[in-house]
Write a protein that holds these residues in place. Structure first.
Motif, PDB file in Angstrom:
ATOM      1  N   VAL A 115       6.448   3.610  -6.067  1.00  0.00           N
ATOM      2  CA  VAL A 115       7.019   2.334  -5.617  1.00  0.00           C
ATOM      3  C   VAL A 115       6.117   1.123  -5.871  1.00  0.00           C
ATOM      4  CG1 VAL A 115       8.404   3.435  -3.804  1.00  0.00           C
ATOM      5  CG2 VAL A 115       6.104   2.591  -3.260  1.00  0.00           C
ATOM      6  N   GLN A 116       4.854   1.342  -6.231  1.00  0.00           N
ATOM      7  CA  GLN A 116       3.943   0.211  -6.286  1.00  0.00           C
ATOM      8  C   GLN A 116       4.278  -0.804  -7.381  1.00  0.00           C
ATOM      9  OE1 GLN A 116       0.440   3.027  -7.298  1.00  0.00           O
ATOM     10  NE2 GLN A 116      -0.243   1.021  -7.996  1.00  0.00           N
ATOM     11  N   ASP A 117       5.012  -0.389  -8.398  1.00  0.00           N
ATOM     12  CA  ASP A 117       5.424  -1.341  -9.423  1.00  0.00           C
ATOM     13  C   ASP A 117       6.460  -2.342  -8.908  1.00  0.00           C
ATOM     14  OD1 ASP A 117       3.732  -0.275 -11.280  1.00  0.00           O
ATOM     15  OD2 ASP A 117       5.251   0.909 -12.318  1.00  0.00           O
ATOM     16  N   ASN A 118       7.018  -2.068  -7.739  1.00  0.00           N
ATOM     17  CA  ASN A 118       8.018  -2.960  -7.156  1.00  0.00           C
ATOM     18  C   ASN A 118       7.402  -4.127  -6.390  1.00  0.00           C
ATOM     19  OD1 ASN A 118       9.933  -1.111  -8.071  1.00  0.00           O
ATOM     20  ND2 ASN A 118      10.005  -0.018  -6.121  1.00  0.00           N
ATOM     21  N   TYR A 119       6.079  -4.111  -6.237  1.00  0.00           N
ATOM     22  CA  TYR A 119       5.420  -5.090  -5.378  1.00  0.00           C
ATOM     23  C   TYR A 119       4.247  -5.777  -6.068  1.00  0.00           C
ATOM     24  CZ  TYR A 119       8.106  -2.497  -1.923  1.00  0.00           C
ATOM     25  OH  TYR A 119       9.132  -1.902  -1.240  1.00  0.00           O
ATOM     26  N   ASP A 120       3.885  -6.941  -5.508  1.00  0.00           N
ATOM     27  CA  ASP A 120       2.672  -7.632  -5.934  1.00  0.00           C
ATOM     28  C   ASP A 120       1.486  -7.192  -5.081  1.00  0.00           C
ATOM     29  OD1 ASP A 120       3.918  -9.409  -7.923  1.00  0.00           O
ATOM     30  OD2 ASP A 120       4.901 -10.317  -6.179  1.00  0.00           O
ATOM     31  N   PHE A 121       1.763  -6.949  -3.797  1.00  0.00           N
ATOM     32  CA  PHE A 121       0.712  -6.519  -2.872  1.00  0.00           C
ATOM     33  C   PHE A 121       1.232  -5.423  -1.943  1.00  0.00           C
ATOM     34  CE2 PHE A 121      -0.600 -10.820  -3.976  1.00  0.00           C
ATOM     35  CZ  PHE A 121      -1.968 -10.663  -4.192  1.00  0.00           C
ATOM     36  N   VAL A 122       0.387  -4.439  -1.696  1.00  0.00           N
ATOM     37  CA  VAL A 122       0.639  -3.421  -0.677  1.00  0.00           C
ATOM     38  C   VAL A 122      -0.506  -3.515   0.321  1.00  0.00           C
ATOM     39  CG1 VAL A 122       0.846  -0.959  -0.147  1.00  0.00           C
ATOM     40  CG2 VAL A 122       1.850  -1.877  -2.264  1.00  0.00           C
ATOM     41  N   LEU A 123      -0.183  -3.774   1.585  1.00  0.00           N
ATOM     42  CA  LEU A 123      -1.187  -3.893   2.641  1.00  0.00           C
ATOM     43  C   LEU A 123      -1.068  -2.690   3.566  1.00  0.00           C
ATOM     44  CD1 LEU A 123      -0.639  -7.658   3.595  1.00  0.00           C
ATOM     45  CD2 LEU A 123      -2.215  -6.717   1.891  1.00  0.00           C
ATOM     46  N   ILE A 124      -2.163  -1.963   3.756  1.00  0.00           N
ATOM     47  CA  ILE A 124      -2.146  -0.759   4.588  1.00  0.00           C
ATOM     48  C   ILE A 124      -2.885  -1.034   5.895  1.00  0.00           C
ATOM     49  CG2 ILE A 124      -2.654   1.698   4.704  1.00  0.00           C
ATOM     50  CD1 ILE A 124      -2.918   1.669   1.638  1.00  0.00           C
ATOM     51  N   ASP A 125      -2.167  -0.968   6.994  1.00  0.00           N
ATOM     52  CA  ASP A 125      -2.772  -1.157   8.315  1.00  0.00           C
ATOM     53  C   ASP A 125      -3.348   0.169   8.783  1.00  0.00           C
ATOM     54  OD1 ASP A 125      -3.498  -2.373  10.722  1.00  0.00           O
ATOM     55  OD2 ASP A 125      -1.609  -1.798  11.685  1.00  0.00           O
ATOM     56  N   CYS A 126      -4.677   0.248   8.850  1.00  0.00           N
ATOM     57  CA  CYS A 126      -5.361   1.506   9.186  1.00  0.00           C
ATOM     58  C   CYS A 126      -5.610   1.638  10.686  1.00  0.00           C
ATOM     59  CB  CYS A 126      -6.704   1.573   8.461  1.00  0.00           C
ATOM     60  SG  CYS A 126      -6.603   1.547   6.667  1.00  0.00           S
ATOM     61  N   PRO A 127      -5.770   2.865  11.174  1.00  0.00           N
ATOM     62  CA  PRO A 127      -6.128   3.065  12.576  1.00  0.00           C
ATOM     63  C   PRO A 127      -7.571   2.641  12.819  1.00  0.00           C
ATOM     64  CG  PRO A 127      -6.083   5.164  11.411  1.00  0.00           C
ATOM     65  CD  PRO A 127      -5.552   4.142  10.458  1.00  0.00           C
ATOM     66  N   PRO A 128      -7.955   2.401  14.079  1.00  0.00           N
ATOM     67  CA  PRO A 128      -9.308   1.926  14.392  1.00  0.00           C
ATOM     68  C   PRO A 128     -10.336   3.051  14.441  1.00  0.00           C
ATOM     69  CG  PRO A 128      -8.026   2.055  16.392  1.00  0.00           C
ATOM     70  CD  PRO A 128      -7.074   2.405  15.266  1.00  0.00           C
ATOM     71  N   THR A 129     -10.350   3.875  13.424  1.00  0.00           N
ATOM     72  CA  THR A 129     -11.317   4.973  13.345  1.00  0.00           C
ATOM     73  C   THR A 129     -11.341   5.472  11.907  1.00  0.00           C
ATOM     74  OG1 THR A 129     -11.911   7.154  14.244  1.00  0.00           O
ATOM     75  CG2 THR A 129      -9.574   6.718  13.913  1.00  0.00           C
ATOM     76  N   ILE A 130     -12.424   6.128  11.541  1.00  0.00           N
ATOM     77  CA  ILE A 130     -12.503   6.727  10.213  1.00  0.00           C
ATOM     78  C   ILE A 130     -11.997   8.155  10.330  1.00  0.00           C
ATOM     79  CG2 ILE A 130     -13.975   7.328   8.274  1.00  0.00           C
ATOM     80  CD1 ILE A 130     -13.714   4.341   8.733  1.00  0.00           C
ATOM     81  N   ASN A 131     -10.739   8.357   9.967  1.00  0.00           N
ATOM     82  CA  ASN A 131     -10.144   9.688  10.050  1.00  0.00           C
ATOM     83  C   ASN A 131      -9.379   9.976   8.761  1.00  0.00           C
ATOM     84  OD1 ASN A 131      -7.823   8.141  10.258  1.00  0.00           O
ATOM     85  ND2 ASN A 131      -7.496   8.580  12.429  1.00  0.00           N
ATOM     86  N   MET A 132      -8.595  11.040   8.747  1.00  0.00           N
ATOM     87  CA  MET A 132      -7.879  11.413   7.535  1.00  0.00           C
ATOM     88  C   MET A 132      -6.864  10.353   7.115  1.00  0.00           C
ATOM     89  SD  MET A 132      -7.645  13.384   5.041  1.00  0.00           S
ATOM     90  CE  MET A 132      -8.955  14.439   5.672  1.00  0.00           C
ATOM     91  N   LEU A 133      -6.295   9.635   8.071  1.00  0.00           N
ATOM     92  CA  LEU A 133      -5.353   8.573   7.742  1.00  0.00           C
ATOM     93  C   LEU A 133      -6.072   7.422   7.032  1.00  0.00           C
ATOM     94  CD1 LEU A 133      -3.310   8.523  11.079  1.00  0.00           C
ATOM     95  CD2 LEU A 133      -2.670   9.611   8.922  1.00  0.00           C
ATOM     96  N   THR A 134      -7.223   7.034   7.558  1.00  0.00           N
ATOM     97  CA  THR A 134      -8.007   5.967   6.939  1.00  0.00           C
ATOM     98  C   THR A 134      -8.489   6.385   5.556  1.00  0.00           C
ATOM     99  OG1 THR A 134      -8.742   5.223   9.117  1.00  0.00           O
ATOM    100  CG2 THR A 134     -10.001   4.452   7.224  1.00  0.00           C
ATOM    101  N   LEU A 135      -8.888   7.627   5.406  1.00  0.00           N
ATOM    102  CA  LEU A 135      -9.333   8.122   4.097  1.00  0.00           C
ATOM    103  C   LEU A 135      -8.186   8.109   3.092  1.00  0.00           C
ATOM    104  CD1 LEU A 135     -11.686  11.081   5.083  1.00  0.00           C
ATOM    105  CD2 LEU A 135     -12.327   8.827   4.222  1.00  0.00           C
ATOM    106  N   ASN A 136      -6.979   8.417   3.550  1.00  0.00           N
ATOM    107  CA  ASN A 136      -5.810   8.321   2.671  1.00  0.00           C
ATOM    108  C   ASN A 136      -5.598   6.875   2.219  1.00  0.00           C
ATOM    109  OD1 ASN A 136      -3.465  10.482   2.052  1.00  0.00           O
ATOM    110  ND2 ASN A 136      -4.776  11.208   3.713  1.00  0.00           N
TER     111      ASN A 136
END
Length: 258
Positions: A115-136
């Motif tokens: 889907v990234q070709d459909n956008y100019d910017f993708v902003l990812i809101d991360c959790p307040p910790t360094i975990n598997m979600l943040t690493l993704n």
């Protein structure tokens, strides 16, 4: 192809979600095509975008677990005028299950490729910790935008975050860099805010944004109405600051692409 930016700081309460939502809305107001990815189980970016997080069939949880495509989970936020991959508490279960899978840190990057070709910017809101979600998020991103509050202990945890960025760059994402450091919750009447802002500018002269996000009542109360500050009060200092930040982000992207 979209510029993918992870909004991250392991210290909570520094304005990550506020930045993801309001920068997303401000970029959209500048005719940019924007996708906001909520990767925090609290689902605050989802709520702040005017979407009911408790009434969702597909979220970033299902995307990470490959139970649906990114396109199937994306909804449109009328409040922000951007697309949103929403999240809720189900995302906690996804993190636990991912720990048992091969290539677990690349799940989001793989999902966004379609889907990234459909956008100019993708902003990812991360959790307040360094975990598997943040690493993704960092594995999928081109850069990390780091909100830092202009208050005591502002630099707390930053060294650890910078080390995490370095490790991700050296292992699974060699393009990852620091997108920019954003000073938030600035109170010009407060001497400490001014001192911390100056200290941050000295430490991060090469990457810090010139835009400073002020403490602002309208900015703080906008999420309770399910809208970005730009829709709540477009003339408020907070909304104007995020419009200025969006201009900086676009300008940096144009310079990098030149």
């Amino acid at each position: 192809m979209a510029r993918i930016i992870a909004v991250s700081n392991q210290k909570g309460g520094v304005g990550k979600t506020t930045t993801a939502v309001n920068l997303g809305a401000s970029l959209a107001a500048g005719d940019q095509k924007v996708l906001v990815v909520d990767l925090d189980p609290q689902g605050n970016a989802t709520t702040g975008s005017g979407i009911d997080k408790n009434n969702l069939e597909r979220t970033s949880c299902e995307v990470l677990l490959a139970e649906c495509s990114a396109a199937d989970a994306i909804v449109h936020s009328e409040a922000g005028e951007y697309d949103l991959m929403p999240a809720n508490a189900d995302l906690t279960a996804a993190e636990v299950r991912l720990m048992q899978e091969l290539g677990r840190e690349t799940k989001l990057r793989t999902a966004l490729e379609s889907v990234q070709d459909n956008y100019d910017f993708v902003l990812i809101d991360c959790p307040p910790t360094i975990n598997m979600l943040t690493l993704n998020a960092m594995t999928a991103a081109d850069g990390v935008l780091i909100p830092v509050q202009c208050e005591f202990y502002a630099l707390e945890g930053l060294s650890s975050l910078l080390e995490t960025i370095r490790q991700v760059r050296n292992s699974v994402n060699n393009k990852l860099g620091i997108e920019g450091l954003l000073r938030t919750m600035y109170d010009r009447r407060n001497r400490l805010s001014t001192e911390v802002s100056t200290q941050l500018a000295q430490h991060f002269a090469d990457t810090i944004y010139s835009t400073i996000i002020p403490r602002n009542v309208r900015l703080a109360e906008a999420p309770s109405f399910g809208v970005p500050a730009l829709k709540h009060d477009a003339k408020s200092p907070g909304a104007m600051a995020y419009l200025a930040l969006a201009s900086e982000v676009i300008q940096r992207q144009q310079v990098a692409a030149a």
